[in-house]
Design a protein around this motif. Structure first.
Motif, PDB file in Angstrom:
ATOM      1  N   GLY A 147      54.522 -33.745 -57.417  1.00  0.00           N
ATOM      2  CA  GLY A 147      55.240 -34.630 -58.318  1.00  0.00           C
ATOM      3  C   GLY A 147      56.621 -34.182 -58.733  1.00  0.00           C
ATOM      4  N   VAL A 148      57.134 -33.108 -58.161  1.00  0.00           N
ATOM      5  CA  VAL A 148      58.430 -32.552 -58.577  1.00  0.00           C
ATOM      6  C   VAL A 148      59.581 -33.234 -57.833  1.00  0.00           C
ATOM      7  CG1 VAL A 148      59.883 -30.473 -58.438  1.00  0.00           C
ATOM      8  CG2 VAL A 148      57.536 -30.308 -59.295  1.00  0.00           C
ATOM      9  N   THR A 149      60.660 -33.477 -58.571  1.00  0.00           N
ATOM     10  CA  THR A 149      61.920 -33.950 -57.994  1.00  0.00           C
ATOM     11  C   THR A 149      62.981 -32.896 -58.285  1.00  0.00           C
ATOM     12  OG1 THR A 149      61.381 -36.290 -58.227  1.00  0.00           O
ATOM     13  CG2 THR A 149      63.720 -35.727 -58.101  1.00  0.00           C
ATOM     14  N   ILE A 150      63.718 -32.531 -57.243  1.00  0.00           N
ATOM     15  CA  ILE A 150      64.836 -31.590 -57.370  1.00  0.00           C
ATOM     16  C   ILE A 150      66.107 -32.376 -57.082  1.00  0.00           C
ATOM     17  CG2 ILE A 150      65.922 -29.535 -56.396  1.00  0.00           C
ATOM     18  CD1 ILE A 150      63.094 -28.490 -55.808  1.00  0.00           C
ATOM     19  N   GLY A 151      67.072 -32.300 -57.981  1.00  0.00           N
ATOM     20  CA  GLY A 151      68.311 -33.051 -57.844  1.00  0.00           C
ATOM     21  C   GLY A 151      69.206 -32.537 -56.730  1.00  0.00           C
ATOM     22  N   ASP A 152      70.413 -33.054 -56.664  1.00  0.00           N
ATOM     23  CA  ASP A 152      71.405 -32.661 -55.664  1.00  0.00           C
ATOM     24  C   ASP A 152      72.098 -31.360 -56.083  1.00  0.00           C
ATOM     25  OD1 ASP A 152      70.917 -35.047 -54.277  1.00  0.00           O
ATOM     26  OD2 ASP A 152      72.548 -36.103 -55.301  1.00  0.00           O
ATOM     27  N   ASN A 153      72.598 -30.636 -55.089  1.00  0.00           N
ATOM     28  CA  ASN A 153      73.433 -29.446 -55.312  1.00  0.00           C
ATOM     29  C   ASN A 153      72.715 -28.385 -56.156  1.00  0.00           C
ATOM     30  OD1 ASN A 153      75.561 -30.995 -54.067  1.00  0.00           O
ATOM     31  ND2 ASN A 153      75.806 -32.009 -56.041  1.00  0.00           N
ATOM     32  N   VAL A 154      71.483 -28.086 -55.772  1.00  0.00           N
ATOM     33  CA  VAL A 154      70.644 -27.160 -56.533  1.00  0.00           C
ATOM     34  C   VAL A 154      70.340 -25.933 -55.685  1.00  0.00           C
ATOM     35  CG1 VAL A 154      68.339 -26.851 -57.558  1.00  0.00           C
ATOM     36  CG2 VAL A 154      69.614 -28.969 -57.965  1.00  0.00           C
ATOM     37  N   VAL A 155      70.291 -24.778 -56.344  1.00  0.00           N
ATOM     38  CA  VAL A 155      69.799 -23.545 -55.731  1.00  0.00           C
ATOM     39  C   VAL A 155      68.584 -23.112 -56.544  1.00  0.00           C
ATOM     40  CG1 VAL A 155      70.290 -21.127 -55.221  1.00  0.00           C
ATOM     41  CG2 VAL A 155      72.099 -22.843 -54.945  1.00  0.00           C
TER      42      VAL A 155
END
Length: 185
Positions: A147-155
């Motif tokens: 269920g996790v969402t990781i946004g753009d431009n993430v480390v």
């Protein structure tokens, strides 16, 4: 409603049924061949994996060994790279954006099990989608939970366990993974 339909709609389902078992077996056969090919046979590996995955948008490179449950629930954006030992339990959709890199031993788990022992012992599971934005780098050993969402431009720092959504433009680390700092635009 079939167990597969329940799985794909986010409802609790029984993973041990014949249809889902056969689909996982098919994925294992394809991945056995993929993982056993000579390092020189990049084109053949890519052909095999493209037939298994739901969608690939452009260039990608997956270092073997690679494991997944079904394959058809995985969508890769363009310019994707995965280092060794990637595992994706794709009982729900896994959507990976453009220009994404995975370090070694990255694991994405859409599947989970009930907390209550009764349903868990009966083989009931659930699955929730995972979404990874564009320009993301997951360090070695990162685990992404259902269920996790990781946004753009993430480390995401090596060894992190991501249990909640991560916004865009940040560095996040830890267990549980938390935002450390923003990335300047």
């Amino acid at each position: 409603m079939s167990e597969k339909e329940k799985m794909l709609s986010g409802q609790p389902y029984f993973a041990g049924g014949e249809e889902l078992f056969n689909e996982r077996q098919h994925a294992k056969e394809v991945l056995f061949e993929f993982n056993a090919l000579s390092p020189k046979e990049v084109e053949k590996r890519n052909e095999l994996i493209q037939k298994l995955l739901g969608h690939t948008k452009g260039e990608f490179f997956i270092e073997p060994p690679f494991r997944c449950d079904y394959g058809y629930n995985i969508t890769l954006g363009k310019n994707f790279y995965s280092n060794y030992n990637c595992t994706i339990l794709d009982c729900a959709p896994v959507t990976i954006g453009d220009n994404v890199m995975f370090g070694p031993n990255v694991s994405l788990f859409t599947a989970g099990h009930p907390i209550e022992p009764g349903p868990r012992n009966e083989g009931i599971e659930f699955a929730h989608p995972i979404t990874i934005g564009d320009n993301v780098w997951l360090g070695g050993g990162v685990i992404i939970n259902p269920g996790v969402t990781i946004g753009d431009n993430v480390v995401i720092g090596a060894g992190s366990v991501v249990t909640k959504d991560i916004p865009s433009n940040v560095i996040a680390v830890g267990n549980p993974c938390k935002v450390l700092k923003e990335i300047p635009k």
